[in-house]
Design a protein around this motif. Structure first.
Motif, PDB file in Angstrom:
ATOM      1  N   GLU A 181      74.535 -50.126  25.493  1.00 14.87           N
ATOM      2  CA  GLU A 181      75.507 -49.202  24.885  1.00 14.87           C
ATOM      3  C   GLU A 181      76.126 -49.813  23.624  1.00 14.87           C
ATOM      4  O   GLU A 181      76.264 -49.150  22.607  1.00 14.87           O
ATOM      5  CB  GLU A 181      76.645 -48.851  25.872  1.00 14.87           C
ATOM      6  N   GLU A 182      76.494 -51.092  23.738  1.00 18.79           N
ATOM      7  CA  GLU A 182      77.119 -51.755  22.574  1.00 18.79           C
ATOM      8  C   GLU A 182      76.144 -51.805  21.393  1.00 18.79           C
ATOM      9  O   GLU A 182      76.520 -51.567  20.242  1.00 18.79           O
ATOM     10  CB  GLU A 182      77.554 -53.187  22.946  1.00 18.79           C
ATOM     11  N   ARG A 183      74.887 -52.101  21.716  1.00 17.94           N
ATOM     12  CA  ARG A 183      73.880 -52.162  20.643  1.00 17.94           C
ATOM     13  C   ARG A 183      73.727 -50.785  20.007  1.00 17.94           C
ATOM     14  O   ARG A 183      73.682 -50.638  18.789  1.00 17.94           O
ATOM     15  CB  ARG A 183      72.536 -52.644  21.199  1.00 17.94           C
ATOM     16  N   GLY A 184      73.680 -49.772  20.853  1.00 13.63           N
ATOM     17  CA  GLY A 184      73.529 -48.392  20.367  1.00 13.63           C
ATOM     18  C   GLY A 184      74.675 -48.015  19.436  1.00 13.63           C
ATOM     19  O   GLY A 184      74.465 -47.416  18.376  1.00 13.63           O
ATOM     20  N   GLN A 185      75.871 -48.413  19.836  1.00 14.92           N
ATOM     21  CA  GLN A 185      77.061 -48.130  19.033  1.00 14.92           C
ATOM     22  C   GLN A 185      76.963 -48.788  17.659  1.00 14.92           C
ATOM     23  O   GLN A 185      77.235 -48.180  16.622  1.00 14.92           O
ATOM     24  CB  GLN A 185      78.278 -48.672  19.817  1.00 14.92           C
ATOM     25  N   ARG A 186      76.528 -50.060  17.671  1.00 16.71           N
ATOM     26  CA  ARG A 186      76.409 -50.799  16.393  1.00 16.71           C
ATOM     27  C   ARG A 186      75.347 -50.167  15.500  1.00 16.71           C
ATOM     28  O   ARG A 186      75.500 -50.087  14.274  1.00 16.71           O
ATOM     29  CB  ARG A 186      76.071 -52.280  16.667  1.00 16.71           C
ATOM     30  N   VAL A 187      74.256 -49.701  16.100  1.00 12.90           N
ATOM     31  CA  VAL A 187      73.195 -49.049  15.304  1.00 12.90           C
ATOM     32  C   VAL A 187      73.757 -47.796  14.647  1.00 12.90           C
ATOM     33  O   VAL A 187      73.547 -47.560  13.450  1.00 12.90           O
ATOM     34  CB  VAL A 187      71.973 -48.699  16.186  1.00 12.90           C
ATOM     35  N   GLU A 188      74.520 -47.003  15.428  1.00 11.04           N
ATOM     36  CA  GLU A 188      75.101 -45.760  14.884  1.00 11.04           C
ATOM     37  C   GLU A 188      76.031 -46.089  13.715  1.00 11.04           C
ATOM     38  O   GLU A 188      76.000 -45.434  12.677  1.00 11.04           O
ATOM     39  CB  GLU A 188      75.921 -45.018  15.968  1.00 11.04           C
ATOM     40  N   GLU A 189      76.869 -47.117  13.895  1.00 11.88           N
ATOM     41  CA  GLU A 189      77.827 -47.478  12.835  1.00 11.88           C
ATOM     42  C   GLU A 189      77.099 -47.921  11.557  1.00 11.88           C
ATOM     43  O   GLU A 189      77.462 -47.537  10.454  1.00 11.88           O
ATOM     44  CB  GLU A 189      78.736 -48.629  13.305  1.00 11.88           C
ATOM     45  N   THR A 190      76.049 -48.717  11.754  1.00 10.39           N
ATOM     46  CA  THR A 190      75.297 -49.212  10.590  1.00 10.39           C
ATOM     47  C   THR A 190      74.617 -48.048   9.876  1.00 10.39           C
ATOM     48  O   THR A 190      74.627 -47.970   8.639  1.00 10.39           O
ATOM     49  CB  THR A 190      74.232 -50.248  11.047  1.00 10.39           C
ATOM     50  N   ALA A 191      74.020 -47.149  10.663  1.00 14.83           N
ATOM     51  CA  ALA A 191      73.326 -45.997  10.072  1.00 14.83           C
ATOM     52  C   ALA A 191      74.310 -45.134   9.284  1.00 14.83           C
ATOM     53  O   ALA A 191      73.986 -44.620   8.210  1.00 14.83           O
ATOM     54  CB  ALA A 191      72.656 -45.187  11.166  1.00 14.83           C
ATOM     55  N   GLU A 192      75.522 -45.027   9.815  1.00 11.99           N
ATOM     56  CA  GLU A 192      76.549 -44.231   9.134  1.00 11.99           C
ATOM     57  C   GLU A 192      76.909 -44.870   7.789  1.00 11.99           C
ATOM     58  O   GLU A 192      76.996 -44.184   6.766  1.00 11.99           O
ATOM     59  CB  GLU A 192      77.790 -44.188  10.027  1.00 11.99           C
ATOM     60  N   LEU A 193      77.059 -46.186   7.815  1.00  7.83           N
ATOM     61  CA  LEU A 193      77.394 -46.923   6.591  1.00  7.83           C
ATOM     62  C   LEU A 193      76.346 -46.686   5.506  1.00  7.83           C
ATOM     63  O   LEU A 193      76.658 -46.533   4.331  1.00  7.83           O
ATOM     64  CB  LEU A 193      77.465 -48.417   6.939  1.00  7.83           C
ATOM     65  N   LEU A 194      75.095 -46.632   5.933  1.00 10.63           N
ATOM     66  CA  LEU A 194      73.998 -46.484   4.964  1.00 10.63           C
ATOM     67  C   LEU A 194      73.576 -45.025   4.774  1.00 10.63           C
ATOM     68  O   LEU A 194      72.622 -44.738   4.053  1.00 10.63           O
ATOM     69  CB  LEU A 194      72.783 -47.302   5.431  1.00 10.63           C
ATOM     70  N   GLU A 195      74.304 -44.132   5.439  1.00  6.66           N
ATOM     71  CA  GLU A 195      74.035 -42.692   5.364  1.00  6.66           C
ATOM     72  C   GLU A 195      72.593 -42.352   5.748  1.00  6.66           C
ATOM     73  O   GLU A 195      71.893 -41.630   5.032  1.00  6.66           O
ATOM     74  CB  GLU A 195      74.384 -42.165   3.973  1.00  6.66           C
ATOM     75  N   ILE A 196      72.136 -42.924   6.848  1.00  7.86           N
ATOM     76  CA  ILE A 196      70.784 -42.604   7.321  1.00  7.86           C
ATOM     77  C   ILE A 196      70.826 -42.163   8.793  1.00  7.86           C
ATOM     78  O   ILE A 196      69.830 -42.307   9.521  1.00  7.86           O
ATOM     79  CB  ILE A 196      69.798 -43.809   7.156  1.00  7.86           C
TER      80      ILE A 196
END
Ligand code: ATP
Length: 399
Positions: free
Chosen positions: A137-152
């Motif tokens: 879950e934590e990894r998934g959350q970090r992936v979502e945050e990173t994707a948001e930062l890069l708008e992907i």
């Protein structure tokens, strides 16, 4: 009042100490870094005694022509190549012989190096899975945050083959960012993109790097990328450091003819001259110099190279001192500027003028090299003996 004065003094001392520390700390240091490859019994010195002090949070661009040792330097820092000698220090800790995964660094490559069979989500999260014990879950959350930062965010379930070059590069950046490294290492990350996308991504990477404040070393052979992105640039040639400094410093005050020719586009014009008292003698013209310039030549050889940037040449209408008569042979209007090509002594040189003005091929002109804009290099060593003044760069808000 007294208490205030005391606090003030204390603050001054603290500030002073903090400044001293941050001035001298240097987050990443390369001390006499040398890398020699053995190529079929021949030694190839790819990096030669390189000393660099990269500041905390700085974006340092390593730039130079093909084969100058940029990638090898970066690979030594990442631990992908073993240094032949010298030291690499991160926060004063010797990391020269640590394994790549022990270095807290993330690398972004030119070819993106994405796993083709994995989705974007898995590509971005994979590093966390193997290097941390974060839950799913934590990894998934970090992936979502990173994707948001890069708008992907909308690309997360796609495979790399479904993405454009720019999108793939964003995923590669995401994979590096998510690890929250101490240092980013980027090896020509934008070379595979078309010119327009490269310009956009250049700004995005700069913005991202500034927002995250992560020390970054960025390798490129493109001087425009170096000038526009770097807090400082380090110019290499033949494995050796030629100059390290702020972009405008390298542009106006190159340490030698190599840097002068490499930085700036179109390149600086070079003309061979000899120094004779108060004049510079070229085969086809005589150039009178001021006593200040004469003084700067005291220790230089008689043989010199006169350097003048295309944008610093003036076209004179009537006869002016030190004017050289020539003919504009070819004209290239670029819109913003127009390039003109002319010959002196059988060599072709370039002048660049504001695109607002018209220049016609076949026109006879008087060319003037303003003395405050000329550079002079020692003909034997190539070292700069006269440069232009950095103070001449005006602040547009003060004009
Ligand atoms: P480019 O911009 O073309 O990638 P570069 O500045 O990054 O060039 P490097 O790749 O660091 O240059 O190479 C520096 C020198 O070391 C070159 O002469 C290269 O041929 C040589 N070199 C690099 N890797 C090896 C290797 N594994 N074995 C032998 N020689 C190598």
């Amino acid at each position: 009042m007294r208490l205030c004065a005391g606090v003030d003094l204390l603050l001054q001392i603290v500030n002073h100490v903090v400044l001293e520390i941050s001035d001298t700390m240097g987050r990443l240091q390369l001390n006499d870094l040398t890398k020699v490859f053995d190529s079929g019994g021949n030694d190839i010195v790819a990096v030669n005694d390189l000393n660099l002090d990269i500041r905390d949070g700085e974006l340092l661009v390593l730039v130079g022509p093909s084969g100058c040792g940029k990638s090898t330097t970066l690979r030594c820092i990442a631990g992908l190549e073993r240094a032949t000698s010298g030291q690499i220090l991160l926060y004063d800790r010797d990391i020269t012989h640590l394994k790549p995964k022990e270095r807290q660094m993330a690398m972004v490559f030119q070819n993106y190096a994405l796993y083709p069979h994995m989705s974007v989500r898995k590509n971005i999260g994979y590093g966390l899975k193997i290097t941390t014990d974060l839950s799913r879950e934590e990894r998934g959350q970090r992936v979502e945050e990173t994707a948001e930062l890069l708008e992907i965010e909308d690309l997360l379930d796609k495979k790399p083959s479904d993405l454009s070059g720019g999108q793939q590069q964003r995923v590669a950046l995401g994979r590096a960012i998510i690890r929250e490294p101490d240092v980013f290492l980027m090896d020509e990350p934008l070379s595979n993109l078309d010119a327009k996308l490269r310009t956009t991504m250049r700004t995005e990477i700069q913005q991202l790097q500034q927002d995250m404040g992560i020390t970054t070393i960025y390798v490129t052979h493109d001087q425009t990328e170096a000038m526009t992105m770097g807090d400082r640039i380090a110019i290499l040639d033949g494995g050796e450091l030629q100059q390290v400094g702020e972009p405008l410093k390298c542009y106006h005050q190159p340490t030698n003819q190599f840097v002068a020719g490499f930085i700036g586009s179109p390149s600086m014009n070079f003309l061979p001259v000899t120094h004779d008292g108060e004049t510079l003698e070229h085969d086809t013209f005589t150039y009178t110099i001021s006593t200040e310039t004469v003084d700067s030549l005291a220790d230089a050889s008689r043989e010199l190279t006169l350097g003048i940037r295309p944008e610093h040449i003036q076209l004179a209408e009537s006869d002016r001192g030190n004017a050289i008569e020539t003919t504009i042979q070819v004209v290239e209007p670029m819109g913003e500027v127009t390039y003109g090509y002319f010959e002196i002594g059988g060599e072709t040189y370039t002048v660049s003028i504001d695109g607002e003005y018209r220049m016609e091929a076949g026109t006879q002109v008087d060319i003037v090299f303003p003395e405050e804009k000329i550079h002079l290099f020692d003909g034997r060593t190539g070292a700069a003996v006269k440069n232009t003044k950095l103070e001449a760069v005006a602040d547009p808000l003060q004009v």
